[in-house]
Design a protein around this motif. Sequence first.
Motif, PDB file in Angstrom:
ATOM      1  N   CYS A   1      49.857  49.045 -33.503  1.00  0.00           N
ATOM      2  CA  CYS A   1      50.725  48.129 -34.349  1.00  0.00           C
ATOM      3  C   CYS A   1      50.188  47.014 -34.621  1.00  0.00           C
ATOM      4  O   CYS A   1      49.341  46.339 -34.171  1.00  0.00           O
ATOM      5  CB  CYS A   1      51.921  47.560 -33.134  1.00  0.00           C
ATOM      6  SG  CYS A   1      53.172  46.737 -33.841  1.00  0.00           S
TER       7      CYS A   1
ATOM      8  N   HIS B   1      51.525  44.121 -35.410  1.00  0.00           N
ATOM      9  CA  HIS B   1      52.382  42.987 -34.739  1.00  0.00           C
ATOM     10  C   HIS B   1      51.895  42.818 -33.330  1.00  0.00           C
ATOM     11  O   HIS B   1      51.976  41.680 -32.992  1.00  0.00           O
ATOM     12  CB  HIS B   1      53.740  43.014 -34.891  1.00  0.00           C
ATOM     13  CG  HIS B   1      54.215  43.486 -36.359  1.00  0.00           C
ATOM     14  ND1 HIS B   1      53.940  42.947 -37.536  1.00  0.00           N
ATOM     15  CD2 HIS B   1      54.801  44.664 -36.827  1.00  0.00           C
ATOM     16  CE1 HIS B   1      54.176  43.362 -38.657  1.00  0.00           C
ATOM     17  NE2 HIS B   1      54.855  44.747 -38.294  1.00  0.00           N
ATOM     18  N   CYS B   2      51.902  43.805 -32.625  1.00  0.00           N
ATOM     19  CA  CYS B   2      51.643  43.545 -31.302  1.00  0.00           C
ATOM     20  C   CYS B   2      50.378  43.876 -30.389  1.00  0.00           C
ATOM     21  O   CYS B   2      50.266  43.704 -29.317  1.00  0.00           O
ATOM     22  CB  CYS B   2      52.875  44.393 -30.484  1.00  0.00           C
ATOM     23  SG  CYS B   2      54.388  44.204 -31.376  1.00  0.00           S
TER      24      CYS B   2
ATOM     25  N   CYS C   1      55.741  51.690 -32.147  1.00  0.00           N
ATOM     26  CA  CYS C   1      55.367  50.613 -31.360  1.00  0.00           C
ATOM     27  C   CYS C   1      56.411  50.220 -30.338  1.00  0.00           C
ATOM     28  O   CYS C   1      57.852  50.020 -30.677  1.00  0.00           O
ATOM     29  CB  CYS C   1      55.197  49.398 -31.899  1.00  0.00           C
ATOM     30  SG  CYS C   1      54.936  47.960 -30.993  1.00  0.00           S
TER      31      CYS C   1
ATOM     32  N   TYR D   1      57.101  47.985 -28.397  1.00  0.00           N
ATOM     33  CA  TYR D   1      57.393  46.718 -28.196  1.00  0.00           C
ATOM     34  C   TYR D   1      58.320  46.036 -29.334  1.00  0.00           C
ATOM     35  O   TYR D   1      59.472  45.581 -29.073  1.00  0.00           O
ATOM     36  CB  TYR D   1      56.295  45.511 -28.050  1.00  0.00           C
ATOM     37  CG  TYR D   1      55.541  45.432 -26.844  1.00  0.00           C
ATOM     38  CD1 TYR D   1      55.673  44.655 -25.840  1.00  0.00           C
ATOM     39  CD2 TYR D   1      54.631  46.768 -26.409  1.00  0.00           C
ATOM     40  CE1 TYR D   1      55.158  44.620 -24.739  1.00  0.00           C
ATOM     41  CE2 TYR D   1      54.105  46.842 -25.103  1.00  0.00           C
ATOM     42  CZ  TYR D   1      54.187  45.822 -24.252  1.00  0.00           C
ATOM     43  OH  TYR D   1      53.884  45.818 -23.072  1.00  0.00           O
ATOM     44  N   CYS D   2      58.142  46.461 -30.364  1.00  0.00           N
ATOM     45  CA  CYS D   2      58.732  45.817 -31.668  1.00  0.00           C
ATOM     46  C   CYS D   2      59.656  46.687 -32.389  1.00  0.00           C
ATOM     47  O   CYS D   2      60.400  46.552 -33.210  1.00  0.00           O
ATOM     48  CB  CYS D   2      57.938  44.928 -32.586  1.00  0.00           C
ATOM     49  SG  CYS D   2      56.785  45.813 -33.580  1.00  0.00           S
TER      50      CYS D   2
ATOM     51  N   PHE E   1      58.330  48.863 -34.727  1.00  0.00           N
ATOM     52  CA  PHE E   1      57.465  49.266 -35.712  1.00  0.00           C
ATOM     53  C   PHE E   1      57.192  50.357 -35.934  1.00  0.00           C
ATOM     54  O   PHE E   1      56.951  51.334 -34.811  1.00  0.00           O
ATOM     55  CB  PHE E   1      56.118  48.451 -36.074  1.00  0.00           C
ATOM     56  CG  PHE E   1      55.245  48.842 -37.103  1.00  0.00           C
ATOM     57  CD1 PHE E   1      55.295  48.398 -38.277  1.00  0.00           C
ATOM     58  CD2 PHE E   1      54.472  49.597 -36.666  1.00  0.00           C
ATOM     59  CE1 PHE E   1      54.499  48.577 -39.292  1.00  0.00           C
ATOM     60  CE2 PHE E   1      53.307  50.293 -37.936  1.00  0.00           C
ATOM     61  CZ  PHE E   1      53.499  49.616 -39.056  1.00  0.00           C
TER      62      PHE E   1
HETATM   63 ZN    ZN Z   1      54.656  46.054 -32.376  1.00  0.00          ZN
END
Ligand code: ZN
Length: 743
Positions: A461, A463-464, A478, A480-481, A483
């Motif tokens: 990812c 971002h994470c 992803c 977590y977020c 994506f």
């Molecule tokens: Zn993410």
Amino acid sequence: MNERYADIIVDITHEKLDRTFQYQIPPELEGRVQAGTRVKIPFGGGNRIIDGYVIGLGSRPKYEPAKIKKIAAVAEDGITVETRLITLAAWIRETYGSTMIQALKTVVPVKDKKKAKSGRRILLNVDQLQAASWLEQFRRRKYKAKIRLLEALVERPELTDEYVSKELKIPGETLKSLAEQGIIRLEQFTVYRNPIGESDVLVQEKEAPGLTAEQKEVLDGILREWEAGGRPCLIQGITGSGKTLVYMELIEKVLLEGRQVIILIPEIALTWQTVQRFYRKFGSLVTVLNSKMSPAERYDQFERVKQGEVQIVIGPRSALFTPFPRLGLIVIDEEHENSYRSEGTPRYHARETAIARGKLEGAHVVLGSATPSVDAYYRCRQGSYALFQMKSRYGGAVLPKVYPVDMREELKKGNRTVLSGPLQEAIGLRLRAGEQVMLFLNRRGYAGFISCRACGHVVKCPHCDVSLTYHNNGRLICHYCGFEREQLTSCPECGSPYIGGFRAGTQQVEQVVRKFFPEARTLRMDADTTRGKDGYERILKAFSGGEADILIGTQMIVKGHDFPKVTLVGVIAADVSLFASDYRAAERTYQLLVQAVGRAGRGELPGEAVIQTYHPEHYSIQAALSQDYEAFYEEEIGSRELMGYPPVSNLLAVHASCDREDTLQNAMEYIRRYLIRIRRRNDLQLVGPAPESVAKVQDYYREVLYLKSGEEQELIRMRELLERYIEINRGFASVHIQFDFNA
Ligand code: ZN
Ligand code: ADP
Ligand code: ZN
């Protein structure tokens, strides 16, 4: 501030009363009422006087002051171990999020009122031969219930009442008639037996070995820390350095002061071997708890504890709540283990909870590990824990030599099996020498990350900094977020078509091993082969008894037993855990690798380990090769800091599940907007919502949303507001919400 009101729980065994009642503290009781005090209060219409437990104080009335009743008196034994445990439950509820009843049930085992019903077992009263002949007769006469029961008893000569009535559906008359014929025996059991077994009570070894200089230094250091007031102490000692010996010295000290001890050991390491060591030193002062005990059995054990029959309790996570009246020490061995976090609600962590209990009761907390959790080590660096190190193995045994194998090279050479050339060679050598081999396949976090077998590239990812995982809708996500991107058909780095999920189970590894080494005897240990009561110990015993040359297993094999004849450990695929979609993936990998490697060369013979990986350059693998914890830690803490993950920051997960996807998504959107509305710190970050790594379980859809903040209290505040918001909004009625704090 003047705290004139007390929040009180009136009955800790009834679901219905899952709320606190506010009472006034009359002036004459001022100063005598605190969290944990048992009080007498008027309750209900008739103002009957009953017992209540104070779990919090406040200065503001929650409704019209004139209508708030007054506490009648402080109970004679105002503060006891129960009341302190109830205060601990309140702390757990506040920290991790749950209802008060859930927290109380975690901490105080409830006597099961229907217990008498299940307090019977059914035993085979004849030998196998006679049983067979009875079976023959019943079959001829088609006595179906009798056949079912007898067949079950032939398999396992002892069954519980519950199993016989609910699973086998055997009517009471059948049991009665079989018992009258003398074929079976019905046995009522009364008190809980000493789980160690009576015969073992006799073995006691008095002479204690002298400590080595290093061990003595650590012991003295901890005792000095205790005198100074006592931060939690972490012993970072390589496997075999003698941590257990140091614990025992500390335990002895505490016992001599007339105080009691709790020793937490992960269930999987709670083997007979381990328990015996404590038993040999402390004899019948020791008892063992395990997670297979029912709440009622746990209750019985706790009764023994309260009566002062035992002074030391060894057990997994839940043993932390043993109601010792004068608790002096809590030891947490293998402190980094995952199993110290509860899977149920409240999702408490035993380490933090032990420290909270230690504060309440003035008890010391000692943690031990060869590979400390990043959290604990971080606290040492900050100075809130004290750190002690042991760097040498007792008796001069040396740590194994570790060799990495770059699996990308294997592919280039045309080897597409799970066993690399160097590992095959090493296994062959050990087999010829008549030594033993362990092959370790870490399947944790198996949830399908995507990587390239030619160059090792892992799709992450942006971002994470966690890997994307393959989803059944054909996309990479992803967790977590949220994506998303499309699945890849070739590697974006090198163009190779060998990109995809990593698939290999213990069974496949076993097949390959058999193909290469048809003459070797193999044993496999995984969730399949360890079912049943002693499955796990049975396999370990068979292996240590030399019944096999090669043991193939999941992370289960890295714990507990010592195998002096194991001189080679092979890690099949280090990357499986390295790229789990979890911010702790690198930490878990480092820990598992070091523990796995530590299995080799525990005896006279020196050992070696081979680690197969597509990422020999990754810092987790590099640090594991050189067994350099500090090097690993420095890299890891840097990345946690950068990404705002614990322990540098705090992470609150809001897990939600619902049988309707649209309802779930709506609910998450409302939660997100509500959280944005109530946040008051700029550093608070909201991440997600995203599908969970297992996005659907038994027709329930699951999503998660994360909050990150440097301020623990801010997350607690937001969670409490959110709990109330969810409780009063009907729209959430069909959505199940669970919280996870710094998990
Ligand atoms: Zn993410
Ligand atoms: P750890 O818990 O750190 O893995 P242990 O306490 O299990 O280490 O010690 C490893 C082995 O070395 C055990 O068999 C233990 O009995 C032995 N040992 C450790 N220290 C001593 C000592 N001072 N004297 C005698 N034996 C020791
Ligand atoms: Zn590639």
